[in-house]
Write a protein that holds these residues in place. Sequence first.
Motif, mmCIF file in Angstrom:
data_model
loop_
_atom_site.group_PDB
_atom_site.id
_atom_site.type_symbol
_atom_site.label_atom_id
_atom_site.label_comp_id
_atom_site.label_asym_id
_atom_site.label_seq_id
_atom_site.Cartn_x
_atom_site.Cartn_y
_atom_site.Cartn_z
ATOM 1 N N PRO A 142 0.798 -1.238 0.000
ATOM 2 C CA PRO A 142 0.000 0.000 0.000
ATOM 3 C C PRO A 142 0.832 1.291 0.000
ATOM 4 O O PRO A 142 0.296 2.373 -0.182
ATOM 5 N N PHE A 143 2.131 1.177 0.203
ATOM 6 C CA PHE A 143 2.982 2.355 0.328
ATOM 7 C C PHE A 143 3.778 2.591 -0.949
ATOM 8 O O PHE A 143 4.217 1.647 -1.600
ATOM 9 N N ALA A 144 3.965 3.855 -1.275
ATOM 10 C CA ALA A 144 4.787 4.227 -2.427
ATOM 11 C C ALA A 144 6.252 4.202 -1.984
ATOM 12 O O ALA A 144 6.756 5.161 -1.410
ATOM 13 N N ILE A 145 6.896 3.073 -2.231
ATOM 14 C CA ILE A 145 8.288 2.905 -1.824
ATOM 15 C C ILE A 145 9.141 2.766 -3.080
ATOM 16 O O ILE A 145 9.045 1.772 -3.795
ATOM 17 N N GLY A 146 9.936 3.791 -3.330
ATOM 18 C CA GLY A 146 10.837 3.780 -4.479
ATOM 19 C C GLY A 146 12.286 3.716 -4.017
ATOM 20 O O GLY A 146 12.571 3.449 -2.842
ATOM 21 N N MET A 147 13.176 3.990 -4.933
ATOM 22 C CA MET A 147 14.605 3.932 -4.602
ATOM 23 C C MET A 147 14.983 4.974 -3.544
ATOM 24 O O MET A 147 15.812 4.709 -2.685
ATOM 25 N N SER A 148 14.357 6.144 -3.578
ATOM 26 C CA SER A 148 14.661 7.176 -2.592
ATOM 27 C C SER A 148 14.320 6.697 -1.179
ATOM 28 O O SER A 148 15.122 6.851 -0.251
ATOM 29 N N GLU A 149 13.137 6.104 -1.017
ATOM 30 C CA GLU A 149 12.721 5.591 0.290
ATOM 31 C C GLU A 149 13.609 4.423 0.725
ATOM 32 O O GLU A 149 13.994 4.322 1.886
ATOM 33 N N ARG A 150 13.934 3.541 -0.235
ATOM 34 C CA ARG A 150 14.836 2.425 0.074
ATOM 35 C C ARG A 150 16.171 2.954 0.577
ATOM 36 O O ARG A 150 16.696 2.499 1.607
ATOM 37 N N ASP A 151 16.725 3.936 -0.135
ATOM 38 C CA ASP A 151 18.026 4.478 0.239
ATOM 39 C C ASP A 151 17.971 5.208 1.578
ATOM 40 O O ASP A 151 18.920 5.118 2.372
ATOM 41 N N GLN A 152 16.875 5.930 1.852
ATOM 42 C CA GLN A 152 16.715 6.576 3.154
ATOM 43 C C GLN A 152 16.671 5.526 4.262
ATOM 44 O O GLN A 152 17.296 5.700 5.310
ATOM 45 N N TRP A 153 15.930 4.456 4.030
ATOM 46 C CA TRP A 153 15.807 3.392 5.030
ATOM 47 C C TRP A 153 17.178 2.778 5.312
ATOM 48 O O TRP A 153 17.567 2.620 6.474
ATOM 49 N N LEU A 154 17.916 2.467 4.258
ATOM 50 C CA LEU A 154 19.236 1.855 4.431
ATOM 51 C C LEU A 154 20.203 2.815 5.123
ATOM 52 O O LEU A 154 20.979 2.407 5.994
ATOM 53 N N ARG A 155 20.153 4.091 4.767
ATOM 54 C CA ARG A 155 21.027 5.087 5.402
ATOM 55 C C ARG A 155 20.672 5.240 6.880
ATOM 56 O O ARG A 155 21.556 5.308 7.738
ATOM 57 N N CYS A 156 19.392 5.285 7.177
ATOM 58 C CA CYS A 156 18.943 5.405 8.568
ATOM 59 C C CYS A 156 19.408 4.199 9.382
ATOM 60 O O CYS A 156 19.907 4.345 10.497
ATOM 61 N N MET A 157 19.280 3.007 8.816
ATOM 62 C CA MET A 157 19.716 1.799 9.519
ATOM 63 C C MET A 157 21.227 1.793 9.672
ATOM 64 O O MET A 157 21.749 1.401 10.727
ATOM 65 N N ALA A 158 21.967 2.230 8.649
ATOM 66 C CA ALA A 158 23.425 2.273 8.747
ATOM 67 C C ALA A 158 23.860 3.187 9.896
ATOM 68 O O ALA A 158 24.742 2.835 10.692
ATOM 69 N N LEU A 159 23.232 4.353 9.999
ATOM 70 C CA LEU A 159 23.561 5.281 11.089
ATOM 71 C C LEU A 159 23.179 4.692 12.442
ATOM 72 O O LEU A 159 23.925 4.831 13.413
ATOM 73 N N ALA A 160 22.033 4.048 12.514
ATOM 74 C CA ALA A 160 21.597 3.437 13.775
ATOM 75 C C ALA A 160 22.589 2.362 14.222
ATOM 76 O O ALA A 160 22.953 2.292 15.407
ATOM 77 N N MET A 161 23.054 1.541 13.280
ATOM 78 C CA MET A 161 24.022 0.494 13.628
ATOM 79 C C MET A 161 25.330 1.102 14.124
ATOM 80 O O MET A 161 25.920 0.598 15.085
ATOM 81 N N GLN A 162 25.760 2.189 13.483
ATOM 82 C CA GLN A 162 26.975 2.880 13.944
ATOM 83 C C GLN A 162 26.764 3.443 15.337
ATOM 84 O O GLN A 162 27.618 3.287 16.219
ATOM 85 N N ASP A 163 25.629 4.089 15.534
ATOM 86 C CA ASP A 163 25.350 4.760 16.807
ATOM 87 C C ASP A 163 25.287 3.791 17.983
ATOM 88 O O ASP A 163 25.669 4.156 19.094
#
Length: 142
Positions: A100-121
């Motif tokens: 139901p959600f409009a998930i494109g490459m931008s959203e995918r990349d934001q999700w991956l970047r957010c998770m990468a920062l969370a793992m670092q933090d």
Amino acid sequence: MTPGNDAHRCVIIGNMIPEEPQAQSAFELIGGDVKLRELVDRFYDLMDLDEEFSGIRALHPAQLEESRDKFYWFLSGWSGGPSLYIERFGHPRLRARHMPFAIGMSERDQWLRCMALAMQDVGLDEPLQERLLQSFFQTADG
């Protein structure tokens, strides 16, 4: 085999077969339930507070408690820990749940970047971060 040497323990399955040491699951490498919960909470804190992740934040409800819990339950089983999500809801059906959600490459990349920062933090080891990010990418892009 010398007494007290666990390196070559054997189990009986018809014949004597050396028992292979069990590799640790991602859940164990992360640090178990407490560290996984810390990771999930940091991920949602970043998403909620950092404008860089506004695209994925907009896909979530105003209150994030239920999202935090569901993601923690999902990641627990996905990473080799207890199957908390499946016990509550059955198979995750990720593609169907996100349809139901409009998930494109931008959203995918934001999700991956957010998770990468969370793992670092939260201080996950760099090789584990890389392994998890690769798995997340394959899941998101698959």
